[in-house]
Design an enzyme around this catalytic site. Structure first.
Site, PDB file in Angstrom:
ATOM      1  N   LYS A  25      11.187   1.699  10.822  1.00 35.47           N
ATOM      2  CA  LYS A  25      11.072   0.583   9.868  1.00 35.47           C
ATOM      3  C   LYS A  25      10.906  -0.688  10.677  1.00 35.47           C
ATOM      4  O   LYS A  25      11.342  -0.770  11.832  1.00 35.47           O
ATOM      5  CB  LYS A  25      12.331   0.477   9.007  1.00 35.47           C
ATOM      6  CG  LYS A  25      12.058  -0.062   7.629  1.00 35.47           C
ATOM      7  CD  LYS A  25      11.452   1.020   6.729  1.00 35.47           C
ATOM      8  CE  LYS A  25      11.170   0.540   5.354  1.00 35.47           C
ATOM      9  NZ  LYS A  25      10.800   1.658   4.472  1.00 35.47           N
TER      10      LYS A  25
HETATM   11  P1  NAD Z   1       7.801  -5.388  -3.682  1.00 28.65           P
HETATM   12  O1  NAD Z   1       7.988  -6.477  -2.715  1.00 28.65           O
HETATM   13  O2  NAD Z   1       6.427  -5.035  -4.132  1.00 28.65           O
HETATM   14  O3  NAD Z   1       8.674  -5.678  -4.993  1.00 28.65           O
HETATM   15  C1  NAD Z   1      10.052  -5.901  -4.950  1.00 28.65           C
HETATM   16  C2  NAD Z   1      10.494  -6.326  -6.339  1.00 28.65           C
HETATM   17  O4  NAD Z   1      11.919  -6.426  -6.351  1.00 28.65           O
HETATM   18  C3  NAD Z   1       9.953  -7.692  -6.739  1.00 28.65           C
HETATM   19  O5  NAD Z   1       9.661  -7.693  -8.121  1.00 28.65           O
HETATM   20  C4  NAD Z   1      11.132  -8.616  -6.434  1.00 28.65           C
HETATM   21  O6  NAD Z   1      11.096  -9.811  -7.197  1.00 28.65           O
HETATM   22  C5  NAD Z   1      12.274  -7.711  -6.841  1.00 28.65           C
HETATM   23  N1  NAD Z   1      13.559  -8.091  -6.283  1.00 28.65           N
HETATM   24  C6  NAD Z   1      13.862  -8.490  -5.036  1.00 28.65           C
HETATM   25  N2  NAD Z   1      15.164  -8.757  -4.925  1.00 28.65           N
HETATM   26  C7  NAD Z   1      15.717  -8.512  -6.151  1.00 28.65           C
HETATM   27  C8  NAD Z   1      17.006  -8.585  -6.690  1.00 28.65           C
HETATM   28  N3  NAD Z   1      18.026  -8.977  -5.943  1.00 28.65           N
HETATM   29  N4  NAD Z   1      17.184  -8.241  -7.993  1.00 28.65           N
HETATM   30  C9  NAD Z   1      16.165  -7.835  -8.766  1.00 28.65           C
HETATM   31  N5  NAD Z   1      14.907  -7.727  -8.306  1.00 28.65           N
HETATM   32  C10 NAD Z   1      14.685  -8.067  -7.022  1.00 28.65           C
HETATM   33  O7  NAD Z   1       8.538  -4.107  -3.032  1.00 28.65           O
HETATM   34  P2  NAD Z   1       8.320  -2.582  -3.391  1.00 28.65           P
HETATM   35  O8  NAD Z   1       7.306  -2.050  -2.442  1.00 28.65           O
HETATM   36  O9  NAD Z   1       8.122  -2.417  -4.836  1.00 28.65           O
HETATM   37  O10 NAD Z   1       9.722  -1.960  -2.929  1.00 28.65           O
HETATM   38  C11 NAD Z   1      10.824  -1.887  -3.816  1.00 28.65           C
HETATM   39  C12 NAD Z   1      11.850  -0.912  -3.271  1.00 28.65           C
HETATM   40  O11 NAD Z   1      11.250   0.372  -3.130  1.00 28.65           O
HETATM   41  C13 NAD Z   1      12.428  -1.255  -1.898  1.00 28.65           C
HETATM   42  O12 NAD Z   1      13.770  -0.822  -1.844  1.00 28.65           O
HETATM   43  C14 NAD Z   1      11.575  -0.409  -0.963  1.00 28.65           C
HETATM   44  O13 NAD Z   1      12.243  -0.150   0.267  1.00 28.65           O
HETATM   45  C15 NAD Z   1      11.415   0.836  -1.801  1.00 28.65           C
HETATM   46  N6  NAD Z   1      10.287   1.673  -1.416  1.00 28.65           N
HETATM   47  C16 NAD Z   1       9.014   1.181  -1.462  1.00 28.65           C
HETATM   48  C17 NAD Z   1       7.958   2.002  -1.130  1.00 28.65           C
HETATM   49  C18 NAD Z   1       6.525   1.553  -1.236  1.00 28.65           C
HETATM   50  O14 NAD Z   1       5.641   2.391  -1.157  1.00 28.65           O
HETATM   51  N7  NAD Z   1       6.253   0.291  -1.467  1.00 28.65           N
HETATM   52  C19 NAD Z   1       8.195   3.325  -0.703  1.00 28.65           C
HETATM   53  C20 NAD Z   1       9.494   3.791  -0.658  1.00 28.65           C
HETATM   54  C21 NAD Z   1      10.535   2.951  -1.026  1.00 28.65           C
END
Ligand code: NAD
Length: 421
Positions: free
Chosen positions: A108
């Site tokens: 990461k």
């Molecule tokens: P992103 O940046 O596209 O979106 C994150 C979202 O969470 C946004 O809407 C943001 O406003 C919101 N957010 C941030 N802090 C917050 C809080 N305290 N309370 C409520 N909402 C909050 O990110 P993403 O890619 O959608 O990732 C989201 C989660 O999924 C993370 O934990 C990430 O590690 C996990 N994840 C993502 C992927 C991927 O393919 N993008 C894969 C595996 C896991």
């Protein structure tokens, strides 16, 4: 013990690891080797800002273990990011990749920058300089980067272009999650959200629960949360009773119009001011009674403080590490009420399709979206069945089962390779 990773998220990942290591009777010498990352890199990322000043951002990359192939993992851009959080995310990636049978160790990266508070040109300079600093430590056969919270296809395109410019030829296989126009794969952007929806449907099927007309609540409206909300609303026929992002939370028991929410975010940049649902205090979102709860934002949000108030039939952990060890105990006691799809399984769709993207980039042979999705669902199905079977046979929580399978595979690889010298 004092170490550079001291951080609540790393502590959570270690607490989970120790529970499984105890359960598997893992020998002490192997425990430390598996818990602490193999390599951690910290870099200063100096960036010329639009106002003529120079700002130095902290950048990190953690490579958790090297026993099964190159490492693989996303890059998080958030002002709060620490090396401990990055190390925790790298560790979870290791178990996730092993559970899905991918030939990777976990990695990461992160930069302590709030992407919403810098201009697009500044974001490009941060991205390119971070990638430049990482060149000695990453590569298509050593460590492959991808997106995570705060980064997107555009950032991946800048990473790939910077690395390629340094090499003197195009190296699409250095990153995944890049645009299709430069060798990205169909389906990567939607893969984590769609995988989450697939697993929710599988869980509902096992529970003999019809999803149509039932309610779902989703925390986070980014890449993962939005796609999950769209799938649950328009494919599974669910009512989305609550959504949130970093700017606020919204509730409508008759169902939120997800297309309208998406339009609002595209126009305004966040859900702030969304008028088609009632604004509620963010801490109330996760405790709305619902059938499916999807945390899709940050870690540690389901904890000792709210676990007893969580009221859902299926908890689908799309975010990494949303549930603390204390909350897990509460949920397991209510096992018959709550079906947990643990993060290392639930959000694995992202890294599985990233693996497909890496293969396609290495071979310059591209698949269509149907091929990508079919293969994704096949791997998710295998992982889901293996987790359910193990949990049932050994009467253990799903998280235990998922992590035990992952850990055992990494342990076996370590044992087969031996310890050099
Ligand atoms: P992103 O940046 O596209 O979106 C994150 C979202 O969470 C946004 O809407 C943001 O406003 C919101 N957010 C941030 N802090 C917050 C809080 N305290 N309370 C409520 N909402 C909050 O990110 P993403 O890619 O959608 O990732 C989201 C989660 O999924 C993370 O934990 C990430 O590690 C996990 N994840 C993502 C992927 C991927 O393919 N993008 C894969 C595996 C896991």
């Amino acid at each position: 013990m004092k170490h550079i990773y001291a951080d609540p998220t790393f502590q959570l990942a270690c607490d989970q690891f120790k529970l499984i290591a105890d359960y598997l009777g893992m020998p002490k010498n192997l425990r430390d080797r598996l818990m602490f990352p193999k390599r951690s890199i910290t870099v200063a990322v100096p960036v010329p800002m639009d106002d003529g000043s120079t700002q130095v951002f902290e950048g990190y990359r953690v490579q958790h273990h090297l026993s099964m192939g190159p490492t693989k993992g996303g890059t998080r851009f958030a002002s709060s990011v620490t090396i401990g959080e990055v190390a925790a995310l790298a560790m979870w990636m290791s178990w996730k990749c092993a559970l899905a049978g991918l030939p990777y160790g976990g990695a990461k990266g992160g930069v302590a920058v709030d992407p919403r508070k810098v201009s697009k040109t500044e974001l490009e300079r941060v991205s390119r300089r971070y990638m430049h600093e990482m060149i000695p430590f990453v590569g298509p056969h050593t460590d492959i980067m991808g997106p995570d919270m705060g980064t997107d296809e555009q950032v991946m395109a800048w990473f790939m272009d910077t690395y390629s410019a340094y090499k003197g030829y195009t190296v699409p296989e250095i990153v995944t999650g890049k645009p299709v126009s430069i060798g990205g794969t169909y389906g990567r952007r939607e893969s984590t959200g769609r995988g989450t929806v697939y697993l929710i449907e599988r869980a509902a099927h096992l529970m003999r629960m019809k999803l149509t007309g039932r309610t779902a609540v989703i925390q986070g409206f980014g890449n993962v949360g939005k796609v999950a909300a769209q799938g649950l609303a328009y494919k599974s026929g669910m009512k989305i009773a609550g959504i949130s992002d970093v700017s606020g939370a919204y509730r409508n028991d008759s169902g939120i119009d997800i297309h309208a929410a998406d339009r609002h975010v595209r126009k305004r940049g966040s859900l702030a001011g969304f008028s088609e649902a009632e604004s509620i205090p963010p801490q109330e979102l996760l405790t709305i009674p619902c059938d499916v709860l999807v945390p899709a934002a940050v870690s540690g949000v389901i904890n000792a403080g709210n676990a007893t108030k969580i009221s859902c039939r299926i908890l689908a952990e799309a975010a990494n590490g949303p549930t603390t060890v204390e909350a897990d105990k509460v949920l397991f006691e209510r096992w018959s009420e709550t079906f947990v799809i643990p993060d290392v399984l639930c959000n694995a769709g992202g890294v599985i399709v990233s693996y497909f993207e890496w293969i396609q980039s290495l071979q310059s042979l591209f698949w269509n979206e149907t091929e990508v999705m079919d293969r994704l669902f096949r791997i998710l199905e295998q992982s889901f069945s293996a987790v359910i079977k193990r949990a049932k046979e050994e009467k253990i929580p799903h998280r235990f089962a998922a992590m035990a399978i992952g850990l055992e595979r990494v342990m076996k690889a370590r044992k087969d390779r031996g310890l050099f010298p």
